[in-house]
Write an enzyme that holds these catalytic residues in place. Structure first.
Site, short mmCIF file in Angstrom:
data_model
loop_
_atom_site.label_atom_id
_atom_site.label_comp_id
_atom_site.label_asym_id
_atom_site.label_seq_id
_atom_site.Cartn_x
_atom_site.Cartn_y
_atom_site.Cartn_z
N ILE A 178 0.90 -1.16 0.00
CA ILE A 178 0.00 0.00 0.00
C ILE A 178 0.94 1.20 0.00
O ILE A 178 1.49 1.58 1.04
CB ILE A 178 -0.93 0.02 1.22
CG1 ILE A 178 -1.81 -1.23 1.22
CG2 ILE A 178 -1.78 1.28 1.23
CD1 ILE A 178 -2.76 -1.33 2.42
N PRO A 179 1.18 1.80 -1.16
CA PRO A 179 2.32 2.72 -1.34
C PRO A 179 2.10 4.15 -0.85
O PRO A 179 2.06 5.09 -1.64
CB PRO A 179 2.53 2.68 -2.86
CG PRO A 179 1.15 2.49 -3.40
CD PRO A 179 0.43 1.60 -2.42
N CYS A 180 1.99 4.30 0.46
CA CYS A 180 1.85 5.66 1.00
C CYS A 180 3.11 6.49 0.75
O CYS A 180 3.07 7.72 0.86
CB CYS A 180 1.50 5.62 2.48
SG CYS A 180 2.59 4.64 3.50
N HIS A 181 4.21 5.83 0.39
CA HIS A 181 5.44 6.57 0.08
C HIS A 181 5.29 7.38 -1.21
O HIS A 181 6.09 8.29 -1.48
CB HIS A 181 6.64 5.61 -0.03
CG HIS A 181 6.54 4.62 -1.15
ND1 HIS A 181 5.87 3.41 -1.03
CD2 HIS A 181 7.01 4.65 -2.43
CE1 HIS A 181 5.95 2.74 -2.16
NE2 HIS A 181 6.63 3.47 -3.04
N ARG A 182 4.25 7.09 -2.01
CA ARG A 182 4.05 7.81 -3.28
C ARG A 182 3.23 9.08 -3.11
O ARG A 182 2.89 9.72 -4.10
CB ARG A 182 3.39 6.88 -4.30
CG ARG A 182 4.29 5.70 -4.71
CD ARG A 182 3.59 4.76 -5.67
NE ARG A 182 4.39 3.53 -5.82
CZ ARG A 182 3.90 2.38 -6.26
NH1 ARG A 182 2.64 2.29 -6.60
NH2 ARG A 182 4.69 1.31 -6.35
#
Length: 359
Positions: A317-321
């Site tokens: 779940i790419p919250c880094h994006r």
């Protein structure tokens, strides 16, 4: 051997056998079967080579789940370690679940900022991070022996099963003896290029993927068990095998989308936010405002940011994006250095693939 920077595994293993003290500080020896790490010159019996992992630093050994050896005391540097720090390290090794707060330090006439600075300078971890990693590593090692919780308790130095259960509960949120035959949360620790990670899974799918030095890790583990009303134990789980395989491919630049099944634990709104996060393409970014608009609620920027921060399943779940409106990286539970690394890595991977296609 042509210098310490070119030491092979065999070189290091031979040094461990010779107990040569001149390689102190050059590398750390970790033993898979015992879960401990040692100085190169430790006088304990040399382990079999297949059970050994070498690390460059104490921090790396701690992050990968190993505890300091009580024989050679690798956390202590004889020439530079003050006696009061030696005493505290020894105390925590005997009682890894003990929490020494800033107030406790002041009661001992120790300034908290002094000990923080010392740990940061010598091991690049904070004192509280060191305590947290000791607690989690010890608990994880003990529950690996889940076939006999009673044995694990007394082997850990506890005089009663209730004492061990209370200590286990302080990290994982519930008694180690409360084991049900269904809906167990399985947990595994594994290495990645960005540091060691914990993955947790139910029979439905992955419910947690976090770096082992995440400050909120203990509270996240407790929250999971509270929501699912169960306990956490190492064990075979097809989702844990798959997530390690897919992450390996991701870090090798061979995977841009994950197919692993997730068992997201959170409110309905947060699940919507996390599902929207997974629509952000590999190598791309969105601002919090753009994310809120995509959810048809352009004014919910703060709520979206809060949901991103509550994400328990990193990378997949790419919250880094998600970045700030001015292009700044903003917060990330795994640390801004990891967020930058991930974004740069994904950008490079996309550029490399584009060049290959053009050819």
């Amino acid at each position: 051997m042509n210098g310490t920077s070119t030491l092979s595994f065999e070189d290091k293993y031979n040094i461990v056998s010779s107990k040569d003290t001149k390689y102190e500080g050059v590398f750390i020896t970790a033993v898979k079967t015992t879960g401990i790490f040692c100085r190169p010159s430790c006088r304990a019996r040399r382990p079999k080579p297949e059970n050994v992992i070498f690390y460059d630093t104490v921090k790396a050994a701690l992050q990968n789940g190993f505890r300091p050896c009580k024989i050679c005391k690798p956390m202590e540097q004889e020439a530079t370690t003050p006696d009061y720090i030696k005493d505290i390290i020894n105390e925590l090794q005997k009682e890894p679940y003990k929490r020494i707060t800033d107030e406790n330090l002041r009661q001992r006439n120790i300034e908290p900022h002094t000990i923080r600075r010392w740990f940061k300078q010598h091991y690049n971890v904070t004192f509280h991070s060191f305590q947290r990693m000791l607690r989690i590593n010890d608990a994880f090692t003990n529950i690996k022996k889940g076939t006999s919780i009673t044995y694990a308790a007394f082997e850990s130095g506890y005089e009663s099963l209730s004492g061990f259960n209370e200590s286990y509960r302080s990290v994982f949120g519930d008694s180690a003896s409360k084991i049900k035959n269904e809906n167990i949360i399985n947990i595994v620790r594994f290495s990645t290029p960005l540091g060691a990670m914990f993955a947790c899974a139910t029979e439905k799918g992955i419910c947690l993927l976090e770096f082992t030095d995440e400050k909120r890790l203990e509270s996240l583990l407790k929250d999971l068990q509270k929501r699912l009303d169960t306990v956490m134990l190492p064990g075979k789980n097809k989702h844990l095998t798959q997530v390690q395989d897919e992450l390996k491919e991701y870090f090798e630049g061979k995977r841009t989308e994950f197919t692993i099944v997730l068992d997201m634990q959170g409110t309905d709104f947060r699940k919507l936010v996390w599902q929207e996060l997974m629509t952000i393409p590999f190598g791309s970014t969105k601002t919090y405002k753009e994310q809120a608009i995509a959810l048809n609620n352009g004014k919910a920027i703060r709520a979206v940011a809060s949901a991103n921060g509550a994400n328990k399943i990193n990378i997949i779940i790419p919250c880094h994006r998600v970045i700030g409106s001015n292009g700044s990286l903003t917060g990330y539970g795994g640390g801004l250095h990891r967020k930058k690394w991930l974004l740069d890595f994904e950008k490079r991977t996309v550029e490399t693939c584009s060049k290959v296609i053009l050819k």
